[in-house]
Design an enzyme around this catalytic site. Structure first.
Site, PDB file in Angstrom:
ATOM      1  N   ASP A  67      -7.819   2.687  15.235  1.00  0.00           N
ATOM      2  CA  ASP A  67      -7.919   1.479  16.038  1.00  0.00           C
ATOM      3  C   ASP A  67      -9.291   0.551  15.077  1.00  0.00           C
ATOM      4  OD1 ASP A  67      -9.878   3.239  16.824  1.00  0.00           O
ATOM      5  OD2 ASP A  67      -9.330   3.359  18.706  1.00  0.00           O
ATOM      6  N   ASP A 136     -11.572   8.143  30.473  1.00  0.00           N
ATOM      7  CA  ASP A 136     -10.298   7.825  31.085  1.00  0.00           C
ATOM      8  C   ASP A 136      -8.986   8.276  30.656  1.00  0.00           C
ATOM      9  OD1 ASP A 136     -10.042   6.314  28.918  1.00  0.00           O
ATOM     10  OD2 ASP A 136      -9.910   4.377  30.087  1.00  0.00           O
ATOM     11  N   HIS A 138      -7.967   7.911  27.415  1.00  0.00           N
ATOM     12  CA  HIS A 138      -7.128   7.226  26.380  1.00  0.00           C
ATOM     13  C   HIS A 138      -7.453   7.996  25.129  1.00  0.00           C
ATOM     14  CE1 HIS A 138     -11.286   4.779  25.441  1.00  0.00           C
ATOM     15  NE2 HIS A 138     -11.300   5.794  24.813  1.00  0.00           N
ATOM     16  N   GLU A 143      -5.247   2.934  26.606  1.00  0.00           N
ATOM     17  CA  GLU A 143      -5.833   2.804  28.104  1.00  0.00           C
ATOM     18  C   GLU A 143      -4.801   3.227  28.957  1.00  0.00           C
ATOM     19  OE1 GLU A 143      -8.924   2.900  27.995  1.00  0.00           O
ATOM     20  OE2 GLU A 143      -9.956   1.102  27.081  1.00  0.00           O
TER      21      GLU A 143
HETATM   22  P1  PGA Z   1     -16.381   8.964  22.079  1.00  0.00           P
HETATM   23  O1  PGA Z   1     -14.939   8.175  22.371  1.00  0.00           O
HETATM   24  O2  PGA Z   1     -16.239   9.931  21.194  1.00  0.00           O
HETATM   25  O3  PGA Z   1     -17.473   7.982  21.676  1.00  0.00           O
HETATM   26  O4  PGA Z   1     -17.122   9.790  23.281  1.00  0.00           O
HETATM   27  C1  PGA Z   1     -14.003   8.941  22.349  1.00  0.00           C
HETATM   28  C2  PGA Z   1     -12.660   7.767  22.810  1.00  0.00           C
HETATM   29  O5  PGA Z   1     -13.035   6.887  23.253  1.00  0.00           O
HETATM   30  O6  PGA Z   1     -11.717   8.058  22.128  1.00  0.00           O
END
Ligand code: PGA
Length: 263
Positions: A67, A136, A138, A143
């Site tokens: 992304d 959450d 995702h 999301e």
């Molecule tokens: P993080 O994010 O590794 O910074 O915890 C993980 C994600 O949002 O996929």
């Protein structure tokens, strides 16, 4: 899903790097799906060490990132293009022309998304997709309530994700973009192998939902239960709420020798 519980994020990162390195050594022109965020940093550090000390060669590897933020130019320090350069690409011998990240500045966003999907196809598909998981649930920036069949497209970030990521923007929520281009859940599911990492207590609920909960768009990572070759590497804190964690430990401890992940 295979659940690999490790004592610390550092130990989990070494396992993840070994899984990736084994693929790169057995298929030097493999296609890696890569992720940003805090979680994969240790894996990138270990892969960098393997490149320097153990001759791990990325010269023929192709990469596709999950992304990118919409509206951030590649030279913006918080763009995922800049993140990947800083934390991985500049430390190894990957050919810059073989690294792909969605163009967050594209004027024609749907066109850019279709082009990204086509580029993945033209490269032969993703051999291994590295993933973090949001608090959450995702994956990529898919999301909760994202279509489980979705392909690369624009998404609007939740306020929770914007708040989670504000730390990368000096804690200033106002600086965090509202939109991103992300591979879809269906794009991720098309990878031949998926390797999800989760470290820390704030991931424990999301991991439990993904591994042991029902498959639901409310926790997009839960769709990995339908993937034929999905591994999930977690530290003790992220594993703490898994009902069957002793079983996962037992399985890992009793792997046949040929299945062991060695470095
Ligand atoms: P993080 O994010 O590794 O910074 O915890 C993980 C994600 O949002 O996929």
């Amino acid at each position: 899903m295979e659940i690999i519980i490790q004592p610390t994020p550092e130990a989990g990162s070494i396992i993840a790097a070994r899984i990736i390195a084994k693929l790169v050594r057995s298929k030097p022109d493999c296609v890696l799906g890569l992720a940003t965020g805090s979680t994969p940093l240790g894996t990138y550090r270990e892969l960098t060490r393997m490149h320097r000390e153990d001759e791990l060669d990325f010269s023929r590897v192709t990469t596709f990132n999950l992304d990118e933020y919409v509206g951030l130019p590649p030279e913006h320090p918080q763009s995922y293009r800049a993140f990947m350069a800083e934390n991985f690409f500049r430390h190894v011998n990957v050919d810059a022309r073989h690294t792909h990240i969605p163009d967050g500045m594209a004027r024609d966003v749907p066109g850019e998304c279709a082009h990204y999907e086509e580029a993945i196809r033209a490269a032969g598909g993703i051999d291994l997709q590295l993933l973090g998981i949001g608090s959450d649930g995702h994956i990529g920036f898919n999301e909760p309530t994202s279509s489980l069949a979705s392909r690369t497209r624009i998404k609007t970030l939740t306020e929770r994700t914007r708040a989670d990521n504000a730390r990368f923007f000096g804690g200033d929520l106002a600086q965090v973009p509202f939109h991103c281009i992300t591979m879809g859940v269906g794009t991720i599911m098309a990878a031949r192998e998926v390797l999800m990492l989760a470290f820390g207590a704030n991931k424990a609920d999301a991991v439990t939902g993904a591994v042991e909960g029902p498959i639901t768009a409310m926790n997009p990572a839960s769709v990995l239960q339908m993937h034929a070759v999905a591994k999930c590497v977690v530290d003790e804190a992220a594993a703490a709420k898994l009902a069957r964690r002793e079983y996962y430990r037992w399985v890992y401890a009793n792997k046949p020798d040929w299945q062991r992940i060695t470095g």
